[in-house]
Design a protein around this motif. Structure first.
Motif, PDB file in Angstrom:
ATOM      1  N   ARG A   1      35.053  34.381  15.933  1.00 15.59           N
ATOM      2  CA  ARG A   1      34.971  34.287  14.474  1.00 15.59           C
ATOM      3  C   ARG A   1      35.966  35.202  13.790  1.00 15.59           C
ATOM      4  NH1 ARG A   1      28.662  34.303  14.993  1.00 15.59           N
ATOM      5  NH2 ARG A   1      28.306  32.069  15.204  1.00 15.59           N
ATOM      6  N   THR A   2      36.257  36.347  14.384  1.00 17.56           N
ATOM      7  CA  THR A   2      37.178  37.303  13.744  1.00 17.56           C
ATOM      8  C   THR A   2      38.629  36.912  13.948  1.00 17.56           C
ATOM      9  OG1 THR A   2      37.165  38.746  15.680  1.00 17.56           O
ATOM     10  CG2 THR A   2      35.559  39.234  13.926  1.00 17.56           C
TER      11      THR A   2
ATOM     12  N   ALA B   1      26.681  38.794  26.101  1.00 26.19           N
ATOM     13  CA  ALA B   1      28.068  38.364  26.314  1.00 26.19           C
ATOM     14  C   ALA B   1      28.420  37.173  25.420  1.00 26.19           C
ATOM     15  CB  ALA B   1      28.298  38.010  27.781  1.00 26.19           C
ATOM     16  N   TRP B   2      27.494  36.247  25.268  1.00 26.11           N
ATOM     17  CA  TRP B   2      27.742  35.083  24.423  1.00 26.11           C
ATOM     18  C   TRP B   2      27.910  35.508  22.965  1.00 26.11           C
ATOM     19  CZ3 TRP B   2      29.720  30.615  24.976  1.00 26.11           C
ATOM     20  CH2 TRP B   2      29.579  29.642  24.004  1.00 26.11           C
ATOM     21  N   SER B   3      27.051  36.425  22.503  1.00 22.09           N
ATOM     22  CA  SER B   3      27.166  36.927  21.133  1.00 22.09           C
ATOM     23  C   SER B   3      28.503  37.621  20.909  1.00 22.09           C
ATOM     24  CB  SER B   3      26.026  37.891  20.825  1.00 22.09           C
ATOM     25  OG  SER B   3      24.804  37.206  20.798  1.00 22.09           O
ATOM     26  N   ALA B   4      28.938  38.417  21.889  1.00 20.58           N
ATOM     27  CA  ALA B   4      30.229  39.104  21.780  1.00 20.58           C
ATOM     28  C   ALA B   4      31.371  38.089  21.724  1.00 20.58           C
ATOM     29  CB  ALA B   4      30.422  40.059  22.951  1.00 20.58           C
ATOM     30  N   PHE B   5      31.277  37.041  22.527  1.00 23.28           N
ATOM     31  CA  PHE B   5      32.293  35.997  22.509  1.00 23.28           C
ATOM     32  C   PHE B   5      32.366  35.334  21.134  1.00 23.28           C
ATOM     33  CE2 PHE B   5      33.082  31.417  22.782  1.00 23.28           C
ATOM     34  CZ  PHE B   5      34.397  31.421  23.203  1.00 23.28           C
TER      35      PHE B   5
END
Length: 53
Positions: free
Chosen positions: A50-51, A41-45
């Motif tokens: 960033r995008t 979840a943190w990586s997805a956030f």
């Protein structure tokens, strides 16, 4: 014990969100509680943030 980090943009104030590796996030004004966040979840956030910048 977890080491909590806050953004360098927070400066010396204590009105910020902190991140604890492998634990989650917490409000610096209420450090006794935290919101558990999985690594996925943190990586997805982070990818989402960033995008949008």
């Amino acid at each position: 014990m977890t080491v909590w980090r806050k953004s360098s943009y927070s400066g010396s104030g204590d009105n910020c969100v902190e991140v604890g590796h492998g634990v989650g996030i917490r409000d610096s004004k209420s450090p006794a509680t935290h919101l558990p966040v999985s690594a996925e979840a943190w990586s997805a956030f982070l990818r989402s943030h960033r995008t949008t910048r």
